[in-house]
Motif scaffolding. Structure first.
Motif, mmCIF file in Angstrom:
data_model
loop_
_atom_site.group_PDB
_atom_site.id
_atom_site.type_symbol
_atom_site.label_atom_id
_atom_site.label_comp_id
_atom_site.label_asym_id
_atom_site.label_seq_id
_atom_site.Cartn_x
_atom_site.Cartn_y
_atom_site.Cartn_z
ATOM 1 N N ILE A 12 -17.063 6.192 1.508
ATOM 2 C CA ILE A 12 -17.457 4.835 1.132
ATOM 3 C C ILE A 12 -18.802 4.522 1.770
ATOM 4 N N LEU A 13 -19.751 4.091 0.952
ATOM 5 C CA LEU A 13 -20.978 3.516 1.474
ATOM 6 C C LEU A 13 -20.752 2.015 1.538
ATOM 7 N N ALA A 14 -20.651 1.490 2.751
ATOM 8 C CA ALA A 14 -20.349 0.075 2.953
ATOM 9 C C ALA A 14 -21.627 -0.692 3.272
ATOM 10 N N ILE A 15 -21.811 -1.809 2.597
ATOM 11 C CA ILE A 15 -22.973 -2.671 2.817
ATOM 12 C C ILE A 15 -22.439 -4.024 3.267
ATOM 13 N N SER A 16 -22.484 -4.265 4.563
ATOM 14 C CA SER A 16 -21.878 -5.458 5.145
ATOM 15 C C SER A 16 -22.932 -6.490 5.519
ATOM 16 N N ALA A 17 -22.622 -7.740 5.229
ATOM 17 C CA ALA A 17 -23.508 -8.845 5.601
ATOM 18 C C ALA A 17 -23.758 -8.900 7.100
ATOM 19 N N HIS A 18 -22.878 -8.290 7.873
ATOM 20 C CA HIS A 18 -22.975 -8.416 9.331
ATOM 21 C C HIS A 18 -23.838 -7.354 10.005
ATOM 22 N N TRP A 19 -24.334 -6.396 9.236
ATOM 23 C CA TRP A 19 -25.380 -5.524 9.771
ATOM 24 C C TRP A 19 -26.668 -5.973 9.096
ATOM 25 N N TYR A 20 -27.191 -7.064 9.590
ATOM 26 C CA TYR A 20 -28.327 -7.760 8.985
ATOM 27 C C TYR A 20 -29.544 -7.545 9.872
ATOM 28 N N LYS A 21 -30.407 -6.666 9.448
ATOM 29 C CA LYS A 21 -31.532 -6.236 10.275
ATOM 30 C C LYS A 21 -32.850 -6.387 9.507
ATOM 31 N N GLY A 22 -33.945 -6.188 10.213
ATOM 32 C CA GLY A 22 -35.246 -6.238 9.587
ATOM 33 C C GLY A 22 -35.706 -4.896 9.065
ATOM 34 N N GLU A 23 -34.767 -3.959 8.955
ATOM 35 C CA GLU A 23 -35.041 -2.618 8.446
ATOM 36 C C GLU A 23 -33.851 -2.151 7.619
#
Length: 261
Positions: free
Chosen positions: A46-57
């Motif tokens: 699973i490639l997970a895209i979570s709102a909580h890993w919110y970075k400038g990169e």
């Protein structure tokens, strides 16, 4: 019979207490997991895209043993005792790097945060599907985020599931903790986005600021942007809606499965 191309899923995760809940919302999330395995086979990862890993990169994880992160505060002790001991997937990490090139770099300082594990606890409760997280890049435009989603479409043909986790409506400043339903304004924006997705009007989803009450629904874009990643990765597939509901006044729990069926 299974489909050769994995779907894309967007899940409204709401409160971290989702991990402990046993209600219609969690039952529908669990049903999504059952449908995926039945119709598409067990994902390779699973490639997970979570709102909580919110970075400038734009970061990707590359580790065999990602740590579970309890990135929330002030909740009952039971929530911090929930274990989701999932493995990483180095092959998936490498494939994302190949697809995104110099737009992505490796960062293992994070882990599997609650935007991911509170959802997967219900969707794949045995923690037997490896997970790799991709950060949400705060510095990219909506168009650039959509482009990244388009770039990772090939993962679906190789048996990888893309799961984006956030909320269409997410306003913590105006949250109503005792309200089991949503406000009229929350439902208005929620239904606006659902309608746009069903009509394949990607432009309205990407340029969500066209709606009059977007500031109320999306005062910060961290929880909305995962939907745009998912939309790009959906590659024009039709959408199925689940958990079409709002709660806590200003939280949309609506989720989507994008697939060819």
């Amino acid at each position: 019979m299974t489909n050769n191309r994995m779907p894309v899923v967007f899940v409204g995760h709401g409160s971290p207490m989702l991990a402990l809940d046993n209600n219609q919302i969690t039952k529908e999330i669990a049903e999504v997991g059952h449908k995926i395995v039945e119709n598409f086979g067990k994902p390779k990862g699973i490639l997970a895209i979570s709102a909580h890993w919110y970075k400038g990169e734009t970061y990707i994880q590359e580790t065999e043993e990602p740590r579970q992160i309890y990135d929330m505060y002030g909740f009952p002790k039971e929530l911090y005792e929930v274990k989701y001991p999932v493995k990483g997937n180095l092959e998936l990490s490498k494939k994302v790097q190949e697809l995104l090139g110099d737009r992505v770099s490796v960062d293992n300082s994070w882990g599997i945060d609650h935007g991911t594990w509170t959802v997967l606890t219900h969707m794949f409760p045995n923690a037997d599907v490896p997970v790799v997280q991709l950060s949400v890049n705060s510095k990219l435009s909506s168009e650039e985020i959509f482009s990244i989603g388009k770039s990772i479409v090939p993962l679906r043909n190789e048996g990888y599931l893309i799961v984006a986790s956030g909320n269409i409506v997410h306003n913590l400043r105006l949250i109503e903790w005792e309200n089991p339903d949503g406000t009229p304004m929350a439902y208005e924006f929620n239904n606006y986005i659902i309608d746009a997705l069903k009509r394949h009007d990607d432009d309205l989803v990407i340029h969500y600021k066209k709606h009059d009450n977007y500031r109320y629904s999306i005062p910060t874009k961290d929880h909305y942007l995962p939907l745009i990643y998912a939309l790009g990765a959906a590659d024009g597939d039709k959408v199925e809606v689940f958990n079409n509901t709002c709660n806590l006044g200003t939280m949309a729990m609506t989720g989507f499965i994008f697939n060819e069926r």
